[in-house]
Write an enzyme that holds these catalytic residues in place. Structure first.
Site, PDB file in Angstrom:
ATOM      1  N   GLN A  91      -9.053  -7.527  13.153  1.00  0.00           N
ATOM      2  CA  GLN A  91      -9.994  -6.460  13.489  1.00  0.00           C
ATOM      3  C   GLN A  91     -11.247  -7.048  14.122  1.00  0.00           C
ATOM      4  O   GLN A  91     -11.665  -8.166  13.788  1.00  0.00           O
ATOM      5  CB  GLN A  91     -10.375  -5.692  12.216  1.00  0.00           C
ATOM      6  N   TYR A 113     -15.272  -5.830  14.991  1.00  0.00           N
ATOM      7  CA  TYR A 113     -16.431  -4.959  15.164  1.00  0.00           C
ATOM      8  C   TYR A 113     -17.266  -5.555  16.288  1.00  0.00           C
ATOM      9  O   TYR A 113     -17.586  -6.747  16.271  1.00  0.00           O
ATOM     10  CB  TYR A 113     -17.259  -4.896  13.882  1.00  0.00           C
ATOM     11  N   LYS A 130      -8.880   1.310  17.657  1.00  0.00           N
ATOM     12  CA  LYS A 130      -8.755   2.070  16.415  1.00  0.00           C
ATOM     13  C   LYS A 130      -9.913   3.056  16.266  1.00  0.00           C
ATOM     14  O   LYS A 130     -11.074   2.682  16.424  1.00  0.00           O
ATOM     15  CB  LYS A 130      -8.728   1.116  15.217  1.00  0.00           C
ATOM     16  N   HIS A 184     -11.145   6.735   9.978  1.00  0.00           N
ATOM     17  CA  HIS A 184     -11.687   5.701   9.080  1.00  0.00           C
ATOM     18  C   HIS A 184     -11.561   6.123   7.617  1.00  0.00           C
ATOM     19  O   HIS A 184     -12.431   5.841   6.797  1.00  0.00           O
ATOM     20  CB  HIS A 184     -13.154   5.410   9.429  1.00  0.00           C
ATOM     21  N   ARG A 243     -14.526   8.026   6.034  1.00  0.00           N
ATOM     22  CA  ARG A 243     -15.713   7.290   5.599  1.00  0.00           C
ATOM     23  C   ARG A 243     -16.863   7.332   6.606  1.00  0.00           C
ATOM     24  O   ARG A 243     -17.948   6.829   6.323  1.00  0.00           O
ATOM     25  CB  ARG A 243     -15.350   5.825   5.333  1.00  0.00           C
ATOM     26  N   SER A 275      -5.275   6.837   7.950  1.00  0.00           N
ATOM     27  CA  SER A 275      -6.128   7.762   7.212  1.00  0.00           C
ATOM     28  C   SER A 275      -5.309   8.844   6.519  1.00  0.00           C
ATOM     29  O   SER A 275      -4.755   9.732   7.175  1.00  0.00           O
ATOM     30  CB  SER A 275      -7.196   8.420   8.095  1.00  0.00           C
ATOM     31  N   ARG A 310      -0.574   8.123   1.560  1.00  0.00           N
ATOM     32  CA  ARG A 310      -0.540   7.842   0.132  1.00  0.00           C
ATOM     33  C   ARG A 310       0.862   7.496  -0.366  1.00  0.00           C
ATOM     34  O   ARG A 310       1.009   6.808  -1.374  1.00  0.00           O
ATOM     35  CB  ARG A 310      -1.057   9.053  -0.663  1.00  0.00           C
ATOM     36  N   ARG A 326      -6.375   2.524   1.211  1.00  0.00           N
ATOM     37  CA  ARG A 326      -6.820   2.577  -0.183  1.00  0.00           C
ATOM     38  C   ARG A 326      -5.715   2.275  -1.197  1.00  0.00           C
ATOM     39  O   ARG A 326      -5.980   1.582  -2.190  1.00  0.00           O
ATOM     40  CB  ARG A 326      -7.439   3.939  -0.475  1.00  0.00           C
TER      41      ARG A 326
END
Length: 441
Positions: free
Chosen positions: A163, A165, A311, A335, A338, A367, A370, A390
């Protein structure tokens, strides 16, 4: 007499990952053992919360604003239903997918999750090893505590992406890209939606930003260009005679000690040095570029040989613009809820983006995933692969590296069983008619 057909072949262990996973759990049950990591998300989340500190839980589980985007992400899945087909005669599934010129064993990747040190000091290493053990690519976070080179060394037989930034310092951008290439990354994933931190009440109410404590900045403190910037700032402060503006409190002392522990090198040497604090201040000033534009992104092709993935795409026009720049893939993502509260759900955006750009471009989904059934749904609606966030962090909180492996294995198992029970044979080509919109929603 007509020729008799051979009976359908039984799937092998690799062709029936769901059944194999189930069987292993049930066999343990005969011996009186239950899974240490819950197989349903609700219980996994409850157990992870109990195992996490308040600050760790706020950062990893929290969202922007009132959390409506997080709820939107889940509600979007509820607007669709799977329509299983019967007597299809298919006993073998192929979970592999082609992605950016590489054949992956499943359509699952681990999303980058920053500041995992809040959950475990060696989060990045545990996740890297779990990814290798399960055959799932891991997108190293730019906000990790462990330098990318060390994380890559922890998974020598695995696949990783990196990734990025986009910093306000272009030299740092180039340095991070060069290190990603040298570490063996197979793609560069540029996160577009975090040019500023979103409004996150769970963190704000605790006054907790991990980066301000020196956590989650290991990619920076290990970077030669970043260290050069820090040295320049320290020298400039000395020459100007600028005095420290930090009020001495017990909390400030604790923060300084945390920065000192987190910074590379000897604790006692760091304690006598201005570098740890200056590194944190420098990071907070330059880590992301609020002015990031398409003009910046257009320069990527001349700055890296890696496949480029953008992304954070939600609007069809942004998807078209990205493809016009010649990027190799996009990730439809908000995201994890978030950044912007009351944002469109990622699954809703996936449908509109795929409709707009057609079937050929590579589209990943992020995103709200689950379960394995969620992965199935996203694939049927147009995703080529899915990013998991998560849930694997919750597995880490519950049982460390093994917890991450168990979460991944459970999701892949459910995907496999869902395919088996609906007649889908190839994860890379799940028929769209196996899902239907719920008219009541």
């Amino acid at each position: 007499m007509p020729e008799q057909s051979s009976p359908p072949a039984e799937p092998t262990a690799t062709e029936g990952r769901g059944r194999a996973r189930q069987s292993a759990i049930y066999r343990d049950g005969v011996l009186g053992r239950r899974p240490s990591v819950p197989t349903d998300f609700a219980e996994l989340e409850r157990r992870a919360r109990r195992a996490s500190s308040a600050k760790a839980w706020a950062y990893v589980a929290g969202g922007a604003g009132e959390g409506q985007t997080m709820r939107n992400n889940r509600a979007a899945f509820d607007r669709w239903s799977i329509v299983p087909r019967m007597a299809h005669g298919e006993a073998v599934r192929d979970l592999s997918v082609d992605l950016l010129g590489t054949r992956l064993p499943t359509p699952l990747l681990l999303a980058p999750v920053g500041a995992g040190q809040l959950i475990d000091p060696d989060c990045d290493l545990h996740v890297a090893r779990a990814a290798e053990a399960t055959g799932v690519p891991y997108i190293f976070t730019n906000q990790g505590g462990t330098p990318m080179e060390q994380a890559a060394a922890a998974m020598p037989g695995g696949r990783h992406w990196m990734q990025l930034y986009w910093s306000t310092d272009e030299g740092l951008v180039d340095s991070l890209i060069g290190r990603a290439e040298a570490s063996g990354a197979q793609a560069l994933v540029v996160t577009l939606d975090t040019t500023l931190l979103g409004w996150r009440p769970q963190d704000l109410n605790l006054g907790s930003l991990p980066f301000a404590q020196g956590k989650g900045i290991g990619q920076y403190t290990s970077d030669p260009r970043f260290r050069e910037i820090v040295a320049e700032r320290i020298a400039a402060a000395k020459s100007s005679g600028a005095a420290s503006d930090v009020k001495i409190t017990l909390g400030a002392i604790r923060s300084l000690l945390t920065m000192t522990r987190e910074h590379p090198g000897s604790f006692w040497s760091n304690l006598r040095s201005p570098v740890p604090r200056a590194s944190v201040e420098t990071f907070l000033d330059i880590y992301s570029n609020p002015g990031l534009s398409w003009d910046h992104l257009e320069t990527l092709r001349g700055r890296t040989r890696l496949p480029i993935v953008l992304k954070g795409i939600l609007h069809p026009d942004d998807a078209r613009r990205a493809l016009e720049l010649g990027v190799d893939a996009i990730v439809v993502s908000n995201h994890g809820g978030r950044q912007v509260d009351r944002s469109i759900a990622s699954l809703d955006a996936l449908v509109s983006v795929r409709d707009a750009i057609g079937p050929e471009p590579t589209v990943l989904f992020d995103s709200g995933i689950r379960t394995g059934a969620d992965v199935f749904m996203a694939l049927a609606l147009g995703a080529d692969a899915c990013l998991l966030g998560r849930p694997y962090m919750y597995g880490l909180a519950v049982a460390g590296q093994q917890g991450v492996e168990d979460v991944i294995s459970n999701i892949i198992a459910e995907l496999d069983l869902t395919m088996a029970l609906t007649g889908a044979t190839h994860a890379g080509a799940i028929p769209g008619d196996l899902v239907v919109a719920n008219p009541s929603r």
